[in-house]
Scaffold this active site. Structure first.
Site, PDB file in Angstrom:
ATOM      1  N   ASP A   1      26.544  50.766  40.945  1.00  0.00           N
ATOM      2  CA  ASP A   1      27.969  51.092  40.883  1.00  0.00           C
ATOM      3  C   ASP A   1      28.199  52.423  41.581  1.00  0.00           C
ATOM      4  OD1 ASP A   1      30.617  50.677  40.167  1.00  0.00           O
ATOM      5  OD2 ASP A   1      30.130  50.186  38.092  1.00  0.00           O
TER       6      ASP A   1
ATOM      7  N   HIS B   1      34.479  54.647  47.368  1.00  0.00           N
ATOM      8  CA  HIS B   1      34.330  54.570  45.900  1.00  0.00           C
ATOM      9  C   HIS B   1      33.072  53.811  45.504  1.00  0.00           C
ATOM     10  CE1 HIS B   1      38.462  56.044  44.761  1.00  0.00           C
ATOM     11  NE2 HIS B   1      38.603  55.851  46.066  1.00  0.00           N
TER      12      HIS B   1
HETATM   13  P1  ADP Z   1      35.677  49.132  39.292  1.00  0.00           P
HETATM   14  O1  ADP Z   1      36.443  50.121  40.147  1.00  0.00           O
HETATM   15  O2  ADP Z   1      34.518  48.499  40.003  1.00  0.00           O
HETATM   16  O3  ADP Z   1      36.530  48.107  38.639  1.00  0.00           O
HETATM   17  P2  ADP Z   1      35.293  51.347  37.358  1.00  0.00           P
HETATM   18  O4  ADP Z   1      34.543  51.340  36.077  1.00  0.00           O
HETATM   19  O5  ADP Z   1      34.980  52.499  38.234  1.00  0.00           O
HETATM   20  O6  ADP Z   1      34.999  49.952  38.069  1.00  0.00           O
HETATM   21  O7  ADP Z   1      36.846  51.380  37.071  1.00  0.00           O
HETATM   22  C1  ADP Z   1      37.430  50.428  36.261  1.00  0.00           C
HETATM   23  C2  ADP Z   1      38.793  50.926  35.773  1.00  0.00           C
HETATM   24  O8  ADP Z   1      39.516  49.776  35.343  1.00  0.00           O
HETATM   25  C3  ADP Z   1      38.655  51.834  34.561  1.00  0.00           C
HETATM   26  O9  ADP Z   1      39.628  52.856  34.629  1.00  0.00           O
HETATM   27  C4  ADP Z   1      38.919  50.906  33.374  1.00  0.00           C
HETATM   28  O10 ADP Z   1      39.558  51.516  32.280  1.00  0.00           O
HETATM   29  C5  ADP Z   1      39.822  49.852  33.967  1.00  0.00           C
HETATM   30  N1  ADP Z   1      39.519  48.554  33.335  1.00  0.00           N
HETATM   31  C6  ADP Z   1      38.391  47.832  33.465  1.00  0.00           C
HETATM   32  N2  ADP Z   1      38.446  46.711  32.707  1.00  0.00           N
HETATM   33  C7  ADP Z   1      39.636  46.735  32.078  1.00  0.00           C
HETATM   34  C8  ADP Z   1      40.295  45.880  31.140  1.00  0.00           C
HETATM   35  N3  ADP Z   1      39.720  44.754  30.680  1.00  0.00           N
HETATM   36  N4  ADP Z   1      41.516  46.241  30.716  1.00  0.00           N
HETATM   37  C9  ADP Z   1      42.096  47.361  31.169  1.00  0.00           C
HETATM   38  N5  ADP Z   1      41.526  48.213  32.035  1.00  0.00           N
HETATM   39  C10 ADP Z   1      40.321  47.905  32.489  1.00  0.00           C
HETATM   40  O1  F6P Z   2      36.241  49.936  44.015  1.00  0.00           O
HETATM   41  C1  F6P Z   2      36.473  48.706  43.368  1.00  0.00           C
HETATM   42  C2  F6P Z   2      37.886  48.186  43.548  1.00  0.00           C
HETATM   43  O2  F6P Z   2      38.204  47.909  44.876  1.00  0.00           O
HETATM   44  C3  F6P Z   2      38.959  49.094  42.966  1.00  0.00           C
HETATM   45  O3  F6P Z   2      39.513  49.941  43.912  1.00  0.00           O
HETATM   46  C4  F6P Z   2      39.948  48.098  42.455  1.00  0.00           C
HETATM   47  O4  F6P Z   2      40.694  48.642  41.406  1.00  0.00           O
HETATM   48  C5  F6P Z   2      39.074  46.975  41.972  1.00  0.00           C
HETATM   49  O5  F6P Z   2      37.949  46.995  42.802  1.00  0.00           O
HETATM   50  C6  F6P Z   2      39.807  45.632  41.964  1.00  0.00           C
HETATM   51  O6  F6P Z   2      39.510  44.860  43.075  1.00  0.00           O
HETATM   52  P1  F6P Z   2      40.551  44.022  43.930  1.00  0.00           P
HETATM   53  O7  F6P Z   2      41.496  44.983  44.573  1.00  0.00           O
HETATM   54  O8  F6P Z   2      39.694  43.277  44.887  1.00  0.00           O
HETATM   55  O9  F6P Z   2      41.261  43.115  42.950  1.00  0.00           O
END
Ligand code: ADP
Ligand code: F6P
Length: 458
Positions: A364, A157
């Site tokens: 990202d 991812h």
């Molecule tokens: P990462 O996997 O690095 O966290 P992504 O943008 O690919 O980043 O995915 C983040 C997911 O988490 C999205 O589906 C988003 O809606 C959710 N998310 C991120 N921040 C919040 C928040 N403050 N409250 C609820 N959902 C969140």
């Molecule tokens: O790819 C980023 C990620 O590992 C997601 O799979 C996961 O939702 C998010 O980071 C949160 O991280 P952690 O599992 O370390 O709390």
């Protein structure tokens, strides 16, 4: 013959309940695949205990969930140590923040072995095993050592860095060898796939064949690009539901007329410090927005027991205070900084209320917030997505306002442009983004990966 069963392995297993709305990110994609065809999901429970290998089993509809706890030592070496202290920063090109220790790398391998050993008795000979993300780069090698000859695939991812960057991890050769024990390696973008292939061909004596197939270390592995998507219609439906919408409209009424929104985990790879600085520059250079524009940053703490995450949190608190101290008026607070997460039925309508969304990671894998924001918009009156050119999503969403997250002035200009953009241009950009997202849907991501895993690297 019946379709082979799907077995998903990931670091965390999402806390799913039957009938609950779709989750975000990895969880949404995995759940979708499992709900449709049934199968097994295996991973860490999220708990640390003295009986680390205790298995908990639960069934939700057609999905069986198996989790194991980790010991304190495993958690420290594998999760806090190598995976998030060394690998995560380097995968995101933040070399200076990486901190490598060989015993932690040994712990990472040990936990990958524990996963493989605990999973082996649950797996049938024809099951397809689909592992996810940077926590499990060594899982296939461990599974092969357990005698599993199933088709094994990994979807990464995160980004995959150029060889020179990866090689700052002293264990780089072990990692690549272990990754080649998979049959299929899926990446978010062609840039990531090419970076992996470059390493294999130039640094590991591998040989390339057509269709992304590589021979290395006496094995054949297929590599492919599978950009992860979102459920466009689900997001829009959640954004539009009247009950959900009322709350967002109330929030918006308190937030002045022009809302710029950002939603991220509180992670240094998301470019939050640079974004705050760019907002300060925007306020300084474009005073016409004073009293009208509000920037709302939603950023729940993440991995809070790792020092680099504590540092970024402190820095942002100081910067938020500084910006508001410099620009706020008695009746206007330019920056709202919220350290919490929100349920999706609050978040999606909030996306729809925001005139602009700032998604400016330094790097990202994909960034699903960018896709969710675009999907949540009203096509007749859409907001503007300002997107980092270093997010995987920028390869598909090139109709967004693309910015360099290291260019403060450029980001400030994009904020001004977004808040002043005529509706015709906004509609045109939005329609282009929607078309790509409909094509590269979450279903397509799942189906293409599964089909390639079934076929294997012929
Ligand atoms: P990462 O996997 O690095 O966290 P992504 O943008 O690919 O980043 O995915 C983040 C997911 O988490 C999205 O589906 C988003 O809606 C959710 N998310 C991120 N921040 C919040 C928040 N403050 N409250 C609820 N959902 C969140
Ligand atoms: O790819 C980023 C990620 O590992 C997601 O799979 C996961 O939702 C998010 O980071 C949160 O991280 P952690 O599992 O370390 O709390």
């Amino acid at each position: 013959m019946a379709a082979p069963r799907l077995v998903v392995v990931s670091n965390r297993v999402a806390p799913i309940q039957e009938g609950e709305p779709t989750a975000g990110g990895l969880a949404a994609g995995v759940l979708d695949a499992l709900r449709q065809k049934g199968g097994l999901w295996f991973g860490w429970s999220g708990d640390i205990s003295d009986a680390p290998e205790a298995k908990a089993e639960r069934t939700v509809g057609p999905i069986s969930l198996f989790t194991i706890d980790l010991s304190r030592r495993d958690y420290d070496d594998y999760y806090r140590g190598f995976a998030n202290g060394a690998l995560w920063p380097v995968l995101h090109y933040q070399i200076g923040l990486g901190r490598f220790e060989w015993p932690e790398f040994a712990g990472y391998r040990r936990v990958n072995e524990t996963f493989a050993r605990s999973l082996a008795p649950l797996v049938g000979p024809h099951d397809l095993i689909w592992a996810h993300d940077y926590h499990l780069l060594c899982f296939a090698e461990a599974a092969r050592a357990q005698g599993l000859s199933n088709r094994l695939g990994l979807f990464l991812h995160t980004p995959f860095p150029a060889p020179g960057v990866l090689m700052t991890i002293p264990a780089h050769a072990d990692l690549i060898r272990a990754m080649c024990a998979y049959d299929l390696l899926g990446f978010q973008t062609e840039t990531d796939r090419t970076a992996f292939a470059d390493y294999v061909l130039r640094c590991a004596g591998g040989v390339a064949h057509p269709d992304g197939v590589l021979d290395a270390f006496g094995r054949r592995v297929k590599t492919g690009v599978y950009p992860i998507g979102v459920h466009v219609d689900d997001v829009r439906a959640q954004a539009e539901t009247p009950a959900n919408r009322r709350q967002a409209t109330r929030m918006r009424a308190n937030l002045m007329e022009r809302l710029i929104l950002s939603v991220d985990r509180l992670d240094y790879s998301k470019g939050l410090r640079q974004r705050f600085a760019a907002f300060e520059r925007f306020l300084a250079d474009y005073p016409a927005h004073h009293g009208l524009a509000t920037f709302m940053q939603i950023a729940p703490p993440s991995r809070a027991d790792i020092e680099t995450y504590q540092v970024i949190r402190r820095e942002l608190e100081a910067e938020a205070g500084h910006i508001n101290g410099r620009f706020a008026e008695v009746d206007w607070v330019p920056l709202r900084y919220l350290n919490r997460s929100f349920p999706r039925n609050v978040l999606m309508p909030l996306y729809a209320e925001a005139q602009a969304c700032l998604v400016t990671p330094l790097r990202d894998g994909m960034n699903l917030v960018a896709k969710e924001y675009a999907a949540a918009q009203d096509p007749a009156e859409p907001g503007v997505l300002i997107l980092s050119e270093f997010a995987g999503a920028a390869r598909e969403l090139d109709a967004a306002l693309l910015v360099n997250p290291y260019d403060e002035a450029g980001m400030a200009r994009a904020m001004d442009q977004a808040l002043s953009m005529p509706v015709e241009e906004r509609r045109e950009r939005h329609a282009a983004m929607l078309a790509v997202m409909r094509r590269n849907s979450l279903e397509r991501w799942r189906d293409r990966f599964e089909a390639d895993l079934r076929t294997g690297p012929a």
